[in-house]
Motif scaffolding. Structure first.
Motif, PDB file in Angstrom:
ATOM      1  N   VAL A   3       0.847  -1.189   0.000  1.00 55.41           N
ATOM      2  CA  VAL A   3       0.000   0.000   0.000  1.00 55.41           C
ATOM      3  C   VAL A   3       0.886   1.243   0.000  1.00 55.41           C
ATOM      4  O   VAL A   3       1.787   1.376   0.829  1.00 55.41           O
ATOM      5  CB  VAL A   3      -0.961   0.009   1.212  1.00 55.41           C
ATOM      6  N   ALA A   4       0.647   2.126  -0.955  1.00 59.09           N
ATOM      7  CA  ALA A   4       1.347   3.408  -1.099  1.00 59.09           C
ATOM      8  C   ALA A   4       2.858   3.240  -1.274  1.00 59.09           C
ATOM      9  O   ALA A   4       3.627   4.164  -1.004  1.00 59.09           O
ATOM     10  CB  ALA A   4       1.034   4.328   0.082  1.00 59.09           C
ATOM     11  N   ALA A   5       3.290   2.080  -1.732  1.00 57.78           N
ATOM     12  CA  ALA A   5       4.718   1.863  -1.995  1.00 57.78           C
ATOM     13  C   ALA A   5       5.096   2.512  -3.324  1.00 57.78           C
ATOM     14  O   ALA A   5       4.270   2.642  -4.226  1.00 57.78           O
ATOM     15  CB  ALA A   5       5.033   0.374  -2.031  1.00 57.78           C
ATOM     16  N   ASN A   6       6.356   2.893  -3.443  1.00 58.58           N
ATOM     17  CA  ASN A   6       6.867   3.450  -4.689  1.00 58.58           C
ATOM     18  C   ASN A   6       7.613   2.359  -5.433  1.00 58.58           C
ATOM     19  O   ASN A   6       8.709   1.979  -5.039  1.00 58.58           O
ATOM     20  CB  ASN A   6       7.793   4.634  -4.404  1.00 58.58           C
ATOM     21  N   LEU A   7       6.977   1.842  -6.498  1.00 55.89           N
ATOM     22  CA  LEU A   7       7.578   0.808  -7.334  1.00 55.89           C
ATOM     23  C   LEU A   7       7.895   1.344  -8.723  1.00 55.89           C
ATOM     24  O   LEU A   7       7.968   0.590  -9.684  1.00 55.89           O
ATOM     25  CB  LEU A   7       6.632  -0.390  -7.434  1.00 55.89           C
ATOM     26  N   SER A   8       8.096   2.642  -8.828  1.00 54.63           N
ATOM     27  CA  SER A   8       8.370   3.220 -10.146  1.00 54.63           C
ATOM     28  C   SER A   8       9.667   2.658 -10.715  1.00 54.63           C
ATOM     29  O   SER A   8      10.656   2.505 -10.008  1.00 54.63           O
ATOM     30  CB  SER A   8       8.433   4.749 -10.061  1.00 54.63           C
ATOM     31  N   ASP A   9       9.607   2.290 -11.979  1.00 50.73           N
ATOM     32  CA  ASP A   9      10.742   1.738 -12.723  1.00 50.73           C
ATOM     33  C   ASP A   9      11.302   0.450 -12.122  1.00 50.73           C
ATOM     34  O   ASP A   9      12.456   0.090 -12.359  1.00 50.73           O
ATOM     35  CB  ASP A   9      11.870   2.774 -12.863  1.00 50.73           C
ATOM     36  N   THR A  10      10.494  -0.262 -11.358  1.00 53.95           N
ATOM     37  CA  THR A  10      10.915  -1.524 -10.753  1.00 53.95           C
ATOM     38  C   THR A  10      10.751  -2.660 -11.755  1.00 53.95           C
ATOM     39  O   THR A  10       9.781  -2.711 -12.498  1.00 53.95           O
ATOM     40  CB  THR A  10      10.076  -1.809  -9.492  1.00 53.95           C
ATOM     41  N   ASN A  11      11.695  -3.598 -11.755  1.00 53.55           N
ATOM     42  CA  ASN A  11      11.627  -4.744 -12.645  1.00 53.55           C
ATOM     43  C   ASN A  11      10.946  -5.892 -11.900  1.00 53.55           C
ATOM     44  O   ASN A  11      11.524  -6.480 -10.995  1.00 53.55           O
ATOM     45  CB  ASN A  11      13.021  -5.158 -13.108  1.00 53.55           C
ATOM     46  N   LEU A  12       9.703  -6.197 -12.287  1.00 46.20           N
ATOM     47  CA  LEU A  12       8.909  -7.259 -11.673  1.00 46.20           C
ATOM     48  C   LEU A  12       8.739  -8.440 -12.631  1.00 46.20           C
ATOM     49  O   LEU A  12       7.780  -9.199 -12.522  1.00 46.20           O
ATOM     50  CB  LEU A  12       7.550  -6.708 -11.247  1.00 46.20           C
ATOM     51  N   PHE A  13       9.673  -8.612 -13.549  1.00 41.67           N
ATOM     52  CA  PHE A  13       9.603  -9.696 -14.523  1.00 41.67           C
ATOM     53  C   PHE A  13       9.473 -11.032 -13.796  1.00 41.67           C
ATOM     54  O   PHE A  13      10.277 -11.383 -12.939  1.00 41.67           O
ATOM     55  CB  PHE A  13      10.868  -9.684 -15.397  1.00 41.67           C
ATOM     56  N   THR A  60      -6.488  -0.635  -6.408  1.00 43.11           N
ATOM     57  CA  THR A  60      -7.299   0.542  -6.112  1.00 43.11           C
ATOM     58  C   THR A  60      -6.416   1.778  -5.951  1.00 43.11           C
ATOM     59  O   THR A  60      -5.483   1.781  -5.145  1.00 43.11           O
ATOM     60  CB  THR A  60      -8.133   0.323  -4.836  1.00 43.11           C
ATOM     61  N   ASP A  61      -6.685   2.796  -6.743  1.00 42.33           N
ATOM     62  CA  ASP A  61      -5.969   4.078  -6.715  1.00 42.33           C
ATOM     63  C   ASP A  61      -4.475   3.960  -7.009  1.00 42.33           C
ATOM     64  O   ASP A  61      -3.698   4.858  -6.672  1.00 42.33           O
ATOM     65  CB  ASP A  61      -6.187   4.814  -5.386  1.00 42.33           C
ATOM     66  N   ALA A  62      -4.050   2.874  -7.635  1.00 42.84           N
ATOM     67  CA  ALA A  62      -2.647   2.740  -8.039  1.00 42.84           C
ATOM     68  C   ALA A  62      -2.358   3.687  -9.199  1.00 42.84           C
ATOM     69  O   ALA A  62      -3.257   4.094  -9.928  1.00 42.84           O
ATOM     70  CB  ALA A  62      -2.354   1.302  -8.449  1.00 42.84           C
ATOM     71  N   ILE A  63      -1.098   4.036  -9.376  1.00 42.77           N
ATOM     72  CA  ILE A  63      -0.679   4.949 -10.446  1.00 42.77           C
ATOM     73  C   ILE A  63       0.018   4.139 -11.535  1.00 42.77           C
ATOM     74  O   ILE A  63       1.042   3.512 -11.289  1.00 42.77           O
ATOM     75  CB  ILE A  63       0.266   6.028  -9.901  1.00 42.77           C
ATOM     76  N   PHE A  64      -0.568   4.153 -12.735  1.00 43.25           N
ATOM     77  CA  PHE A  64      -0.023   3.394 -13.862  1.00 43.25           C
ATOM     78  C   PHE A  64       0.792   4.264 -14.807  1.00 43.25           C
ATOM     79  O   PHE A  64       1.517   3.757 -15.636  1.00 43.25           O
ATOM     80  CB  PHE A  64      -1.164   2.765 -14.662  1.00 43.25           C
ATOM     81  N   LEU A  65       0.654   5.569 -14.708  1.00 42.70           N
ATOM     82  CA  LEU A  65       1.335   6.453 -15.635  1.00 42.70           C
ATOM     83  C   LEU A  65       1.827   7.654 -14.856  1.00 42.70           C
ATOM     84  O   LEU A  65       1.086   8.276 -14.120  1.00 42.70           O
ATOM     85  CB  LEU A  65       0.388   6.902 -16.750  1.00 42.70           C
ATOM     86  N   GLY A  66       3.077   7.952 -14.991  1.00 35.24           N
ATOM     87  CA  GLY A  66       3.633   9.104 -14.288  1.00 35.24           C
ATOM     88  C   GLY A  66       4.849   9.616 -15.014  1.00 35.24           C
ATOM     89  O   GLY A  66       5.082   9.281 -16.175  1.00 35.24           O
ATOM     90  N   GLU A  67       5.642  10.405 -14.322  1.00 32.64           N
ATOM     91  CA  GLU A  67       6.843  10.969 -14.923  1.00 32.64           C
ATOM     92  C   GLU A  67       7.800   9.883 -15.407  1.00 32.64           C
ATOM     93  O   GLU A  67       8.572  10.086 -16.324  1.00 32.64           O
ATOM     94  CB  GLU A  67       7.558  11.868 -13.908  1.00 32.64           C
ATOM     95  N   ASP A  68       7.748   8.720 -14.759  1.00 27.96           N
ATOM     96  CA  ASP A  68       8.656   7.633 -15.109  1.00 27.96           C
ATOM     97  C   ASP A  68       8.159   6.798 -16.287  1.00 27.96           C
ATOM     98  O   ASP A  68       8.823   5.848 -16.675  1.00 27.96           O
ATOM     99  CB  ASP A  68       8.864   6.710 -13.905  1.00 27.96           C
TER     100      ASP A  68
END
Length: 154
Positions: A62-72, A102-110
Protein backbone atom coordinates in the motif's frame (compact mmCIF):
# COMPACT_ATOMS: atom_id res chain seq x y z
CA UNK A 1 13.70 -3.52 9.27
CA UNK A 2 10.97 -0.90 9.38
CA UNK A 3 12.33 2.40 8.02
CA UNK A 4 15.70 0.75 7.22
CA UNK A 5 17.91 2.16 4.50
CA UNK A 6 18.71 -0.79 2.25
CA UNK A 7 19.11 1.16 -0.97
CA UNK A 8 21.46 -0.43 -3.50
CA UNK A 9 21.89 -3.49 -1.25
CA UNK A 10 22.40 -6.94 -2.75
CA UNK A 11 19.53 -8.90 -1.18
CA UNK A 12 19.21 -11.45 -3.94
CA UNK A 13 17.54 -14.70 -2.80
CA UNK A 14 17.03 -13.33 0.76
CA UNK A 15 14.12 -14.73 2.77
CA UNK A 16 12.10 -11.86 4.27
CA UNK A 17 8.97 -13.96 4.92
CA UNK A 18 6.55 -11.94 7.12
CA UNK A 19 9.17 -9.21 7.78
CA UNK A 20 8.22 -5.59 8.47
CA UNK A 21 9.85 -3.40 5.83
CA UNK A 22 7.31 -0.61 6.10
CA UNK A 23 8.76 2.77 5.06
CA UNK A 24 12.08 1.10 4.20
CA UNK A 25 14.26 2.45 1.40
CA UNK A 26 14.96 -0.41 -1.02
CA UNK A 27 15.56 1.78 -4.05
CA UNK A 28 18.02 0.27 -6.52
CA UNK A 29 18.22 -2.89 -4.37
CA UNK A 30 18.84 -6.30 -5.92
CA UNK A 31 15.97 -8.48 -4.71
CA UNK A 32 16.23 -11.08 -7.48
CA UNK A 33 14.37 -14.25 -6.38
CA UNK A 34 13.86 -12.83 -2.87
CA UNK A 35 11.04 -14.23 -0.74
CA UNK A 36 8.89 -11.25 0.24
CA UNK A 37 5.67 -13.17 0.80
CA UNK A 38 3.44 -11.78 3.54
CA UNK A 39 5.89 -8.88 3.99
CA UNK A 40 4.80 -5.41 5.05
CA UNK A 41 6.20 -2.99 2.46
CA UNK A 42 3.66 -0.26 3.10
CA UNK A 43 5.02 3.12 1.97
CA UNK A 44 8.38 1.51 1.16
CA UNK A 45 10.53 2.88 -1.66
CA UNK A 46 11.38 0.19 -4.20
CA UNK A 47 12.04 2.43 -7.19
CA UNK A 48 14.51 0.95 -9.67
CA UNK A 49 14.71 -2.27 -7.62
CA UNK A 50 15.31 -5.63 -9.28
CA UNK A 51 12.42 -7.87 -8.19
CA UNK A 52 12.71 -10.37 -11.03
CA UNK A 53 11.33 -13.77 -9.99
CA UNK A 54 10.65 -12.43 -6.47
CA UNK A 55 7.83 -13.90 -4.39
CA UNK A 56 5.54 -11.09 -3.21
CA UNK A 57 2.53 -13.32 -2.49
CA UNK A 58 0.12 -11.48 -0.16
CA UNK A 59 2.61 -8.63 0.32
CA UNK A 60 1.33 -5.31 1.64
CA UNK A 61 2.53 -2.71 -0.87
CA UNK A 62 0.00 0.00 0.00
CA UNK A 63 1.35 3.41 -1.10
CA UNK A 64 4.72 1.86 -2.00
CA UNK A 65 6.87 3.45 -4.69
CA UNK A 66 7.58 0.81 -7.33
CA UNK A 67 8.37 3.22 -10.15
CA UNK A 68 10.74 1.74 -12.72
CA UNK A 69 10.92 -1.52 -10.75
CA UNK A 70 11.63 -4.74 -12.65
CA UNK A 71 8.91 -7.26 -11.67
CA UNK A 72 9.60 -9.70 -14.52
CA UNK A 73 8.11 -13.09 -13.55
CA UNK A 74 7.44 -11.86 -10.00
CA UNK A 75 4.63 -13.49 -8.02
CA UNK A 76 2.33 -10.67 -6.88
CA UNK A 77 -0.76 -12.80 -6.44
CA UNK A 78 -3.04 -11.60 -3.63
CA UNK A 79 -0.78 -8.56 -3.03
CA UNK A 80 -2.24 -5.22 -2.00
CA UNK A 81 -1.02 -2.46 -4.32
CA UNK A 82 -3.55 0.19 -3.32
CA UNK A 83 -2.22 3.70 -3.98
CA UNK A 84 1.14 2.27 -5.16
CA UNK A 85 3.19 4.18 -7.71
CA UNK A 86 3.76 1.67 -10.50
CA UNK A 87 4.77 4.09 -13.24
CA UNK A 88 7.46 2.63 -15.46
CA UNK A 89 7.34 -0.76 -13.68
CA UNK A 90 7.92 -3.89 -15.76
CA UNK A 91 5.24 -6.55 -15.15
CA UNK A 92 6.25 -8.78 -18.09
CA UNK A 93 5.23 -12.38 -17.30
CA UNK A 94 4.36 -11.45 -13.68
CA UNK A 95 1.56 -13.21 -11.76
CA UNK A 96 -0.85 -10.48 -10.68
CA UNK A 97 -3.78 -12.78 -9.87
CA UNK A 98 -6.16 -11.27 -7.26
CA UNK A 99 -4.10 -8.06 -6.94
CA UNK A 100 -5.78 -4.95 -5.51
CA UNK A 101 -4.88 -1.94 -7.69
CA UNK A 102 -7.30 0.54 -6.11
CA UNK A 103 -5.97 4.08 -6.71
CA UNK A 104 -2.65 2.74 -8.04
CA UNK A 105 -0.68 4.95 -10.45
CA UNK A 106 -0.02 3.39 -13.86
CA UNK A 107 1.33 6.45 -15.63
CA UNK A 108 3.63 9.10 -14.29
CA UNK A 109 6.84 10.97 -14.92
CA UNK A 110 8.66 7.63 -15.11
CA UNK A 111 6.44 6.33 -17.92
CA UNK A 112 3.70 3.75 -18.13
CA UNK A 113 3.44 0.26 -16.65
CA UNK A 114 4.65 -2.47 -19.01
CA UNK A 115 3.21 -5.96 -19.37
CA UNK A 116 3.03 -8.68 -22.00
CA UNK A 117 0.69 -11.49 -23.04
CA UNK A 118 2.18 -13.79 -20.37
CA UNK A 119 1.29 -11.46 -17.50
CA UNK A 120 -1.57 -12.88 -15.43
CA UNK A 121 -4.18 -10.26 -14.48
CA UNK A 122 -7.06 -12.48 -13.29
CA UNK A 123 -9.54 -11.10 -10.73
CA UNK A 124 -7.80 -7.72 -10.39
CA UNK A 125 -9.62 -5.33 -8.06
CA UNK A 126 -9.90 -1.56 -8.35
CA UNK A 127 -9.39 -1.17 -12.11
CA UNK A 128 -11.94 1.61 -12.23
CA UNK A 129 -9.81 3.72 -9.85
CA UNK A 130 -6.33 3.18 -11.37
CA UNK A 131 -4.76 6.56 -12.09
CA UNK A 132 -3.50 6.90 -15.66
CA UNK A 133 -4.97 3.57 -16.79
CA UNK A 134 -6.97 5.11 -19.61
CA UNK A 135 -3.88 6.90 -20.89
CA UNK A 136 -1.88 3.65 -20.80
CA UNK A 137 -4.64 1.88 -22.72
CA UNK A 138 -4.76 4.67 -25.26
CA UNK A 139 -1.03 4.28 -25.80
CA UNK A 140 -1.15 0.49 -26.10
CA UNK A 141 -4.49 -0.28 -27.67
CA UNK A 142 -5.98 2.87 -29.09
CA UNK A 143 -9.18 4.08 -27.47
CA UNK A 144 -10.19 0.95 -25.52
CA UNK A 145 -11.61 1.64 -22.06
CA UNK A 146 -10.90 -0.72 -19.16
CA UNK A 147 -14.18 0.40 -17.63
CA UNK A 148 -16.00 -0.73 -20.78
CA UNK A 149 -14.15 -4.02 -21.21
CA UNK A 150 -11.50 -4.94 -18.59
CA UNK A 151 -10.65 -8.15 -20.49
CA UNK A 152 -9.13 -6.06 -23.28
CA UNK A 153 -6.61 -4.58 -20.85
CA UNK A 154 -5.00 -7.78 -19.79
Amino acid sequence: FSEANLSSANLSRTNFFEADLGNADLSDADLFEANLSNVNLQEATLSNADLRNANLFEANLVAANLSDTNLFKANLSNANLQEANLSGANFDSADCNNVDLTDAIFLGEDGAVQWNENTIWDDVEGLDTVIGLQEVLDQRLGTVSAKQDPDLLF
